[in-house]
Design an enzyme around this catalytic site. Structure first.
Site, PDB file in Angstrom:
ATOM      1  N   HIS A   1     -16.299   3.141  -6.819  1.00 33.10           N
ATOM      2  CA  HIS A   1     -15.918   2.181  -5.789  1.00 33.10           C
ATOM      3  C   HIS A   1     -14.992   2.760  -4.724  1.00 33.10           C
ATOM      4  O   HIS A   1     -14.720   2.108  -3.721  1.00 33.10           O
ATOM      5  CB  HIS A   1     -15.225   0.977  -6.421  1.00 33.10           C
ATOM      6  CG  HIS A   1     -16.146   0.112  -7.232  1.00 33.10           C
ATOM      7  ND1 HIS A   1     -17.333  -0.382  -6.734  1.00 33.10           N
ATOM      8  CD2 HIS A   1     -16.066  -0.333  -8.503  1.00 33.10           C
ATOM      9  CE1 HIS A   1     -17.933  -1.097  -7.669  1.00 33.10           C
ATOM     10  NE2 HIS A   1     -17.190  -1.075  -8.754  1.00 33.10           N
TER      11      HIS A   1
ATOM     12  N   GLU B   1     -16.556  -3.510 -19.502  1.00 31.01           N
ATOM     13  CA  GLU B   1     -16.427  -4.395 -18.343  1.00 31.01           C
ATOM     14  C   GLU B   1     -17.300  -5.638 -18.427  1.00 31.01           C
ATOM     15  O   GLU B   1     -17.266  -6.469 -17.520  1.00 31.01           O
ATOM     16  CB  GLU B   1     -16.809  -3.636 -17.068  1.00 31.01           C
ATOM     17  CG  GLU B   1     -16.017  -2.362 -16.841  1.00 31.01           C
ATOM     18  CD  GLU B   1     -16.504  -1.588 -15.640  1.00 31.01           C
ATOM     19  OE1 GLU B   1     -15.998  -1.839 -14.533  1.00 31.01           O
ATOM     20  OE2 GLU B   1     -17.394  -0.732 -15.814  1.00 31.01           O
TER      21      GLU B   1
ATOM     22  N   ASP C   1     -13.874  -6.819 -13.596  1.00 33.21           N
ATOM     23  CA  ASP C   1     -15.236  -7.217 -13.969  1.00 33.21           C
ATOM     24  C   ASP C   1     -15.244  -8.014 -15.265  1.00 33.21           C
ATOM     25  O   ASP C   1     -16.027  -8.960 -15.412  1.00 33.21           O
ATOM     26  CB  ASP C   1     -16.134  -5.985 -14.101  1.00 33.21           C
ATOM     27  CG  ASP C   1     -16.605  -5.462 -12.757  1.00 33.21           C
ATOM     28  OD1 ASP C   1     -17.024  -6.281 -11.910  1.00 33.21           O
ATOM     29  OD2 ASP C   1     -16.542  -4.243 -12.540  1.00 33.21           O
TER      30      ASP C   1
END
Length: 251
Positions: free
Chosen positions: A44, A145, A171
Site C-alpha cells: 500500500h 487480516e 482490515d
C-alpha cells in the site's frame, strides 16, 4: 545464529515502523533511531519494486535495524525478488489459510525445503554463504487480516518454517463487521481476536505481531502477549512532528 530472523524466532520483543514513502534518506534517518526493524511497504505504500533496493541499502548503511519488505501479494517471484535485493524478512499480506502460509514459506526457502530460485544479488552480509545458511537467516511473516485467517489461525501458526504472524487491525476490523479501525461497536471483538492470535502464536512457538497506530497502543499490545509491533509509519510520524512544531511555534 544472530540477526533479525533469529530474534523473531526466539520471540524477543521487537519494535519497528512502516516506510510508506519513497524516501531513502528518511529511511536512513529512522534506521539510526534504534528501531529493531523498518518495514518497506510494497503493497500500500508509495515505494515500488525498483526502489526496494535503495531503501534497503540506506537502512543497512546505518548498521542498526533490519530492513524488511511487505510484498504486494503471495507470489513466489516477488517474494524471491525482495529477498534477493536484501530484505532480511518478508511480510506476506492477506494470507487466509495454512495452505497459503505454506506457499509463502516455500517461496522464502531454497530447495530442498522450499522452492526459491537461487540468485541473490546482494551477497554481503545477508545472502552470503550456502543456500541452507541463507534459509536460516531469512524470516517469513504472514499477515492475519481476514475472518478466514482468524478461523484458521492455529493451523497457520503451526506451519513448519513460518516465523511469525502479523495482525493487520484495519482490515481485520472490517472483517469483524466494523465500519473501520477504531469502531467502538467491534472493540471487544477486535480485542478478543488479537488475544486469540497472540495465544496461537505463543502456543506454536512463533512470533506474534500487530500493527499499532501509536506508542501507547504498541506498549499495551506487547504487554498483552505480542512479541513484536509496528508503530505508525514514516509519513504519519512526519506529519505528527510537523504539527507539534507548528502548534508550539504559534503558541
Amino acid at each position: 545464529m544472530t540477526g533479525f530472523a533469529a530474534a523473531l524466532r526466539e520471540r524477543r520483543p521487537l519494535i519497528g515502523t512502516w516506510l510508506v514513502t519513497d524516501n531513502p534518506i528518511g529511511a536512513e534517518s529512522l534506521a539510526g533511531l534504534g528501531f529493531d526493524f523498518l518495514l518497506v511497504d510494497g503493497q500500500h505504500g508509495l515505494v515500488d519494486e525498483r526502489s526496494w533496493l535503495t531503501m534497503l541499502t540506506h537502512i543497512a548503511a546505518r548498521g542498526a535495524g533490519a530492513g524488511l519488505v511487505r510484498v504486494p501479494g503471495n507470489d513466489a517471484a516477488t517474494i524471491g525478488r525482495a529477498l534477493d535485493l536484501g530484505a532480511e524478512a518478508v511480510v506476506v499480506p492477506m494470507v487466509d489459510s495454512a495452505a497459503e502460509a505454506e506457499r509463502a514459506v516455500r517461496a522464502c526457502r531454497y530447495v530442498p525445503v522450499g522452492e526459491r530460485s537461487y540468485g541473490p544479488m546482494r551477497p554481503v552480509p545477508r545472502a552470503a554463504g550456502t543456500p541452507a545458511e541463507a534459509n536460516a537467516r531469512v524470516g517469513c511473516v504472514v499477515m492475519v487480516e481476514t475472518a478466514e485467517a482468524l478461523a484458521d489461525i492455529e493451523a497457520i501458526c503451526a506451519v513448519e518454517g513460518l516465523d511469525g504472524v502479523l495482525v493487520g487491525p484495519f482490515d481485520l476490523s472490517l472483517a469483524l463487521g466494523g465500519a473501520g479501525f477504531g469502531d467502538p461497536a467491534i472493540a471487544d471483538r477486535l480485542d478478543d481476536a488479537l488475544a486469540t492470535v497472540a495465544a496461537a502464536a505463543a502456543a506454536a512457538g512463533i512470533a506474534g505481531g500487530v500493527h499499532c497506530p501509536d506508542a501507547d497502543t504498541a506498549a499495551k499490545r506487547l504487554a498483552a502477549g505480542f512479541t513484536f509491533a509496528t508503530v505508525s509509519c514514516d509519513l504519519m510520524l512526519l506529519e505528527e512532528a510537523g504539527a507539534a512544531a507548528l502548534r508550539g511555534a504559534r503558541a
